[in-house]
Design a protein around this motif. Structure first.
Motif, PDB file in Angstrom:
ATOM      1  N   TYR A   1       0.840  -1.194   0.000  1.00 42.05           N
ATOM      2  CA  TYR A   1       0.000   0.000   0.000  1.00 42.05           C
ATOM      3  C   TYR A   1       0.874   1.242   0.000  1.00 42.05           C
ATOM      4  N   GLY A  21       5.813   4.096   0.427  1.00 47.08           N
ATOM      5  CA  GLY A  21       5.357   2.817  -0.080  1.00 47.08           C
ATOM      6  C   GLY A  21       5.750   1.737   0.905  1.00 47.08           C
ATOM      7  N   GLU A  50      -1.511   7.131  -8.230  1.00 47.35           N
ATOM      8  CA  GLU A  50      -2.810   6.576  -8.631  1.00 47.35           C
ATOM      9  C   GLU A  50      -2.864   6.351 -10.137  1.00 47.35           C
ATOM     10  N   VAL A  65       0.040   3.168 -11.216  1.00 47.94           N
ATOM     11  CA  VAL A  65      -0.091   1.744 -10.879  1.00 47.94           C
ATOM     12  C   VAL A  65      -1.366   1.172 -11.490  1.00 47.94           C
ATOM     13  N   ASN A 111      -4.983  -3.750  -9.484  1.00 50.87           N
ATOM     14  CA  ASN A 111      -4.273  -4.215  -8.291  1.00 50.87           C
ATOM     15  C   ASN A 111      -4.281  -3.226  -7.131  1.00 50.87           C
ATOM     16  N   PHE A 112      -4.525  -1.947  -7.439  1.00 55.82           N
ATOM     17  CA  PHE A 112      -4.500  -0.933  -6.392  1.00 55.82           C
ATOM     18  C   PHE A 112      -5.736  -0.045  -6.468  1.00 55.82           C
ATOM     19  N   ARG A 146      -7.566   3.590  -4.696  1.00 60.63           N
ATOM     20  CA  ARG A 146      -7.469   4.794  -3.836  1.00 60.63           C
ATOM     21  C   ARG A 146      -8.720   4.829  -2.950  1.00 60.63           C
ATOM     22  N   TYR A 182      -4.747   7.027   1.489  1.00 64.97           N
ATOM     23  CA  TYR A 182      -4.316   5.658   1.212  1.00 64.97           C
ATOM     24  C   TYR A 182      -4.649   5.179  -0.196  1.00 64.97           C
ATOM     25  N   ILE A 183      -3.686   4.435  -0.782  1.00 66.15           N
ATOM     26  CA  ILE A 183      -3.930   3.570  -1.929  1.00 66.15           C
ATOM     27  C   ILE A 183      -3.556   2.167  -1.472  1.00 66.15           C
ATOM     28  N   VAL A 184      -4.467   1.236  -1.603  1.00 65.92           N
ATOM     29  CA  VAL A 184      -4.220  -0.106  -1.062  1.00 65.92           C
ATOM     30  C   VAL A 184      -4.262  -1.158  -2.163  1.00 65.92           C
ATOM     31  N   SER A 185      -3.563  -2.270  -1.904  1.00 64.59           N
ATOM     32  CA  SER A 185      -3.676  -3.442  -2.772  1.00 64.59           C
ATOM     33  C   SER A 185      -4.577  -4.450  -2.072  1.00 64.59           C
ATOM     34  N   CYS A 202      -3.036  -6.403   0.899  1.00 61.88           N
ATOM     35  CA  CYS A 202      -2.730  -5.789   2.193  1.00 61.88           C
ATOM     36  C   CYS A 202      -3.922  -5.802   3.143  1.00 61.88           C
TER      37      CYS A 202
END
Length: 253
Positions: A164, A174, A192, A195, A199-200, A202, A207-210, A213
């Motif tokens: 993330y 990161g 944003e 990637v 897979n990711f 916002r 936060y930007i998460v996968s 995570c």
């Protein structure tokens, strides 16, 4: 709806305006012109209208001469006292061809026809935009690694190892699978777009998460979601309310 009236008979133009305003109270009459040259000048110097009502015989010639001077891609409802120009009219963006004196019912039908054709064109345009965006996403190359500075050294971090991204006090970090964090020389907004959105995601301004995570998801106040991130001590990671539906769709993808 912005309407341009092209008519060289003041009485006919006034009558047409009254009928349009009765049938379409919110329509805006952006101009009333009585000559070929006047129309050419107006179209060259103004934003194009949504619809034009065009008489054929104008003060200085036939309105068809307008199309010899410039390209016109505005829908047209022709209004004329003569029927001999009908075939020619339908070769130049014509929606309908109304004979004078124009009856209100015929005018209403012509406007309905324009709206129907316009709606189909808008749907077609939106569909093309969706396809174009989808193709763009399929062909776009997303970032595979970031370079960060560790002490006096530069280090490669593979995007596949990142769990993330988080913005803290205007610094973007990161976090990797082993819960190490690295400073990245990008804003969260930039990341944003770099990637792969498969897979990711916002989830909020921070936060930007996968998917990898996410340890748990819990219903929160005001139709929001709380996320527990693996290895993170932050217990207040909230999916913004306006992003919840898109987030669920992303998870379901």
């Amino acid at each position: 709806m912005k309407i341009l009236i092209i008519e060289d008979e003041p009485q006919a133009a006034s009558r047409l305006q009254k009928m349009i305003r009765k049938l379409e109270p919110v329509a805006e009459i952006v101009g009333e012109i009585d000559s070929v040259q006047g129309v050419v000048d107006w179209l060259n110097n103004n934003a194009k209208p949504d619809l034009m009502f065009m008489d054929i015989q104008l003060a200085d010639g036939l309105s068809f001469e307008i199309f010899d001077s410039l390209e016109v891609d505005v829908p047209i409802i022709f209004t004329t006292a003569y029927d001999e120009y009908a075939l020619k009219a339908f070769k130049v963006n014509s929606v309908d061809y109304l004979l004078k004196p124009i009856e209100e019912e015929d005018l209403a039908n012509a406007i309905r026809k324009y709206k129907k054709l316009s709606s189909v064109e808008e749907d077609r345009s939106r569909a093309i935009d969706r396809i174009s965006n989808a193709v763009s996403m399929l062909t776009k190359k997303f970032k595979e690694r970031f370079v960060t500075k560790v002490g006096e050294h530069l280090k490669f971090i593979e995007v596949s190892d990142l769990m993330y991204f988080v913005s803290e006090e205007k610094i973007t970090f990161g976090y990797t699978r082993d819960n190490k964090r690295y400073i990245l020389d990008y804003t969260l907004e930039q990341i944003e777009g770099l990637v792969d959105p498969k897979n990711f995601f916002r989830i909020n301004r921070k936060y930007i998460v996968s998917l990898n995570c996410i340890q748990d998801m819990i219903s929160h106040t005001n139709s929001r979601l709380k996320i527990v991130i693996k290895g993170s001590d932050d217990r207040d990671v909230i999916v913004a309310r306006e992003r919840v539906q898109d987030f669920k769709s992303w998870l379901d993808n």
